[in-house]
Write an enzyme that holds these catalytic residues in place. Structure first.
Site, short mmCIF file in Angstrom:
data_model
loop_
_atom_site.label_atom_id
_atom_site.label_comp_id
_atom_site.label_asym_id
_atom_site.label_seq_id
_atom_site.Cartn_x
_atom_site.Cartn_y
_atom_site.Cartn_z
N GLU A 214 0.81 -1.23 0.00
CA GLU A 214 0.00 0.00 0.00
C GLU A 214 0.84 1.27 0.00
OE1 GLU A 214 -0.93 -2.73 1.59
OE2 GLU A 214 -2.96 -3.11 0.87
N HIS B 114 -11.87 -5.23 8.19
CA HIS B 114 -12.24 -5.09 6.78
C HIS B 114 -13.48 -4.23 6.56
CE1 HIS B 114 -9.35 -8.29 6.22
NE2 HIS B 114 -9.61 -8.41 4.94
#
Lengths: 327, 329
Positions: free
Chosen positions: B65, B134
Site C-alpha cells: 500500500e 475489513h
C-alpha cells in the site's frame, strides 16, 4: 557495460558541487550560531561527494526525491542559493514561500520534486516520478536519496520490489553514514552492506566508497545509463560519514571520538582538491577563484534572506487546496 | 453508448473510470488486482479497463500500500491523474504516511509549486461478516487532515458523477465506496455529467427535522423519513456526498428552517463527522434550535463478526427514529 573514467571537466564539476556544499554548510552553521536564523539543521559535512558525483550524471529534467538531511542533495542538483537560503530562513522569497522549510524544499525547475521529513518516504514517491516518465516514454530518470536507517523501514522494501517488477527508471542512492539518528549501523541493521538487499529485488546493488568521487561517479553513471535505457532500477550504497552528528546542536556523545577523528582526517573535500591539483586537472588559482565566487554567492544569498520579508499571514489559508480555504 | 435505465455502483464507477481514461491519457489506474489478468478487481470495479487501455495505464500492483500510494503521488505531482485503489479502507492505515504526510501536504509544503491530483478509491462497510479489520468507516481521520478531500456517494448515479469530478480535481481525493450496496441498482447517470465536490444534495424536502448523512446510511435516513411522513413528521434528508470540504451552507440553511437535526453515519459515534456537524450547527444556530442535535453512529467497538452482533453494531432504523423523536423533546 562499465562507464568510462570521467574527464577533467566532469571531475572539476564534481568538485565545484562539493565545495559549494561545504561552503554553504559552513555558513549555515555560522549563521545558526550567530542566532540570525533559527531552523532545524542537519549538516551534510563529510557527505559532499555522493550527490555531487550523482548529479554530474543528471540533467535539470531528471528528478530527485530527497530527505530532511538532504541540503547537499539540493545544492548538488542546482537549486539557486537565494531561493534555498530564503526557504531555510522561512522567508516569502524562498523556494516554497517559506512554508516548507529546510525539511520540505521543493524546486521543480531543478528537478527537486519532493523533500520528505519522513525516513524512508523518498523511495515510493521517486517510483511514481519514474512511472510517469516510463508511461510517457520520456528519457528522464529519478533518484531517491535516503540514509542507511531508511533501509530498515517497510517503504524501502515495498518501493524496491515495485521498481524492479515494473523496471522503473529510478536509482536508489543510500548514503550510509554509519548512524541512523544516534544508533550505530551494526546495532540496527542485519546485513553488512545495504547493497546486499538489492539481490532480494533482482536489481544491481553496488557498495562504493562514497567519499571517492571517481568511484561514486562511475557507479552512478552505470545506474543512470541503465535506467535511461529502460533496463530498470539500481541500488547504490555509498559509504560515508557525517562530521557533525544528527542535527545541529547534537553533542555526539553516542559517537566514538576516535572514529570521528579518523574520518575527519580524510575530509573528502580537501583530499579531492589536492588530487585535482596534483594530477594537473585543475590549478590552485582556478579552484581558489571558483571557491571565492561561491563565497560571494553565499554572501549574497544570506543578505537576500535576511532582507527578505516573512510570508504574509494570508499564506496560512493558501495552498491547502487549489482554492483558498478559511474554515 | 447509452447506459441501461438502471445500473449498480460497480458499473457506475467502472463507467466513470472508462470515460475519464478515454478523455485524458494522464488518467491511470493502479492497485491490487485491478488488471484483467487478475479479473479486474476483487468485485470487478476495474474490469475491462486494462484490456481497453493497456497494462501500462492499468496496473495491478504488489500488495504494497505504501508503494501504491507513493507511486500515485509521484506520478500526480508531474501531471498524471492516478486513480489508486486501496482495496479496503482498513488498508489505508498501512499507507497513512503516504496519504497524510505526503499526498495531503505537498501542495502546502511546496508553497503551491506542486500538487497531487490523485484519487484513492477504497471500499468498506459492515454487513458481510468481514469482522474487525475489513469494514471500518475511517473518514473522520482523513476529514481531520487538511489538504485531502473526502467523498462518499450513496447511489450509483452519484458515484459516477462524483468520480468524474474527483479525477478532474487538482487535489487528492479519498473516494469511499460502500461494499454491501455495490450491487444495489439505481437510476443510471447521464454520461459525462459531473457532480461537483463539496456540494450536498437535498434528497427529500421537509419542514420539521433535518436528517444529515452520507454513503450507505443515506438510504436508512430516506426509509425513516418515509415512515415518519405517515405520522405527519416532515423530515428533510441531506446527502452530504462530500465530507471534506463540507457543504455547511446547505445543512445550516436546512436546520435553520426545521430547527432540528440528526446526523447519521456508519462510523462510530465518538469523535466522528457527526460531532463536527453538531458543533457547526450549535455555533451558528444556537438560539434557533427547537431541540437538541442528535447523532447516530455505530457502536464504539471494532466491527464484530457474528451476525447478530454485526447487525446490532451498526445504526438501525429504530435508532434513527428514536434520535428523530429526541429532537422533539
Amino acid at each position: 557495460m562499465t562507464a568510462a573514467i570521467p574527464d577533467g571537466e566532469i571531475l572539476v564539476g564534481i568538485y565545484r558541487r562539493m565545495t559549494r556544499i561545504k561552503q554553504n554548510d559552513e555558513r549555515f552553521r555560522a549563521v545558526l550560531k550567530s542566532g540570525k536564523l533559527v531552523m532545524p539543521y542537519y549538516s551534510p559535512r563529510g557527505q559532499e561527494v555522493i550527490p555531487s558525483a550523482v548529479s554530474a550524471c543528471l540533467d535539470d529534467e531528471d528528478y530527485i526525491c530527497t530527505i530532511y538531511r538532504g541540503v547537499h542533495d539540493m545544492i548538488a542538483k542546482g537549486i539557486p542559493l537565494n531561493d534555498l537560503w530564503a526557504e531555510f530562513g522561512g522567508r516569502a522569497t524562498g523556494t516554497c514561500k517559506g512554508k516548507g522549510g529546510p525539511m520540505h524544499v521543493t524546486h521543480p525547475g531543478t528537478g527537486v520534486m519532493v523533500t520528505t521529513g519522513i525516513v524512508g518516504s523518498s523511495m515510493p514517491i521517486a517510483n511514481g516520478l519514474a512511472l510517469a516518465a516510463q508511461i510517457r516514454g520520456e528519457k528522464r530518470v529519478s533518484v531517491a536519496y535516503f540514509g542507511d536507517g531508511a533501509s530498515n523501514i517497510g517503504a524501502f522494501h515495498e518501493a524496491l520490489n515495485m521498481a524492479s517488477v515494473w523496471k522503473l527508471p529510478v536509482i536508489f542512492v543510500c548514503q550510509n553514514n554509519g548512524y541512523g539518528e544516534h544508533t550505530k549501523y551494526a546495532n540496527s541493521t542485519a546485513v553488512a552492506n545495504i547493497a546486499q538487499r538489492a539481490a532480494s529485488y533482482s536489481m544491481p546493488g553496488i557498495t562504493v566508497d562514497g567519499n571517492d568521487p571517481v568511484a561514486t561517479y562511475l557507479a552512478a553513471r552505470e545506474a543512470v545509463d541503465r535506467a535511461r535505457q529502460g533496463l530498470g532500477p539500481s541500488l547504490i550504497e555509498a559509504k560515508t560519514f557525517r562530521f557533525h552528528g544528527h542535527v545541529f546542536g547534537d553533542a555526539d556523545a553516542y559517537m566514538d571520538k576516535g572514529e570521528k577523528d579518523a574520518w575527519m582526517a580524510k575530509d573528502p573535500v580537501p583530499l579531492f582538491r589536492n588530487w585535482l591539483i596534483k594530477t594537473g586537472l585543475a590549478s590552485e588559482d582556478q579552484l581558489a577563484t571558483l571557491e571565492a565566487a561561491i563565497e560571494l554567492e553565499i554572501d549574497e544569498a544570506v543578505e537576500f534572506t535576511l532582507n527578505s520579508p516573512y510570508p504574509d499571514l494570508a499564506e496560512l489559508h493558501r495552498d491547502i487546496y487549489k482554492d483558498e480555504v478559511n474554515v | 453508448m447509452n447506459l441501461p435505465a438502471k445500473i449498480n455502483t460497480i458499473q457506475a464507477i467502472n463507467q466513470a473510470l472508462d470515460d475519464a481514461m478515454a478523455a485524458d491519457v494522464n488518467v491511470i489506474v493502479l492497485g491490487e488486482d485491478v488488471g484483467d489478468r487478475e479479473e479486474g478487481g476483487i468485485v470487478g470495479v476495474t474490469r475491462g479497463l486494462s484490456s481497453k487501455y493497456g497494462d501500462a495505464r492499468v496496473r495491478s500492483t504488489p500488495i504494497s500500500e505504501q508503494a501504491i500510494i507513493g507511486a500515485a503521488i509521484g506520478a500526480a505531482i508531474v501531471g498524471m491523474r492516478p486513480v489508486a485503489e486501496i482495496m479496503l479502507m482498513n488498508f489505508t492505515t498501512v499507507a497513512m504516511d503516504m496519504i497524510v504526510n505526503h499526498a495531503a501536504k505537498l501542495r502546502f509544503m511546496s508553497g503551491g509549486q506542486t500538487h497531487v491530483p490523485m484519487v484513492i478509491r477504497t471500499m468498506t462497510g459492515a454487513g458481510f461478516g468481514t469482522g474487525g479489520q475489513h469494514a471500518d468507516y475511517l473518514e473522520a481521520w482523513f476529514a481531520h487532515t487538511a489538504g485531502i478531500k473526502v467523498v462518499a456517494p450513496s447511489s450509483p448515479a452519484d458515484a459516477y458523477g462524483l468520480m468524474l469530478s474527483a479525477i478532474e480535481d487538482d487535489d487528492p481525493v479519498l473516494f469511499i465506496e460502500n461494499m454491501p450496496t455495490y450491487w444495489t441498482p439505481g437510476p443510471a447517470p447521464e454520461r459525462g455529467v459531473k457532480i461537483p465536490l463539496g456540494k450536498a444534495s437535498i434528497l427529500r424536502e421537509g419542514t420539521d427535522v433535518t436528517l444529515i448523512s452520507y454513503s450507505r446510511r443515506v438510504l436508512d435516513c430516506c426509509a425513516v423519513a418515509e415512515k415518519l411522513a405517515a405520522e405527519g413528521i416532515s423530515a428533510e434528508v441531506i446527502d452530504l456526498r462530500t465530507i471534506s470540504p463540507l457543504d455547511t451552507e446547505t445543512f445550516l440553511a436546512s436546520v435553520a428552517k426545521t430547527g432540528r437535526a440528526v446526523i447519521v453515519h456508519e462510523a462510530v459515534k465518538p469523535f466522528g463527522v457527526g460531532a463536527e456537524i453538531a458543533s457547526l450547527i450549535y455555533e451558528s444556530l444556537y438560539g434557533q434550535l427547537k431541540g437538541p442535535v442528535q447523532r447516530v453512529g455505530s457502536n464504539y467497538a471494532p466491527v464484530p463478526f457474528s451476525k447478530p452482533l454485526e447487525d446490532a453494531h451498526v445504526p438501525s432504523l429504530e435508532q434513527i427514529e428514536v434520535a428523530v423523536r429526541a429532537t422533539f423533546k
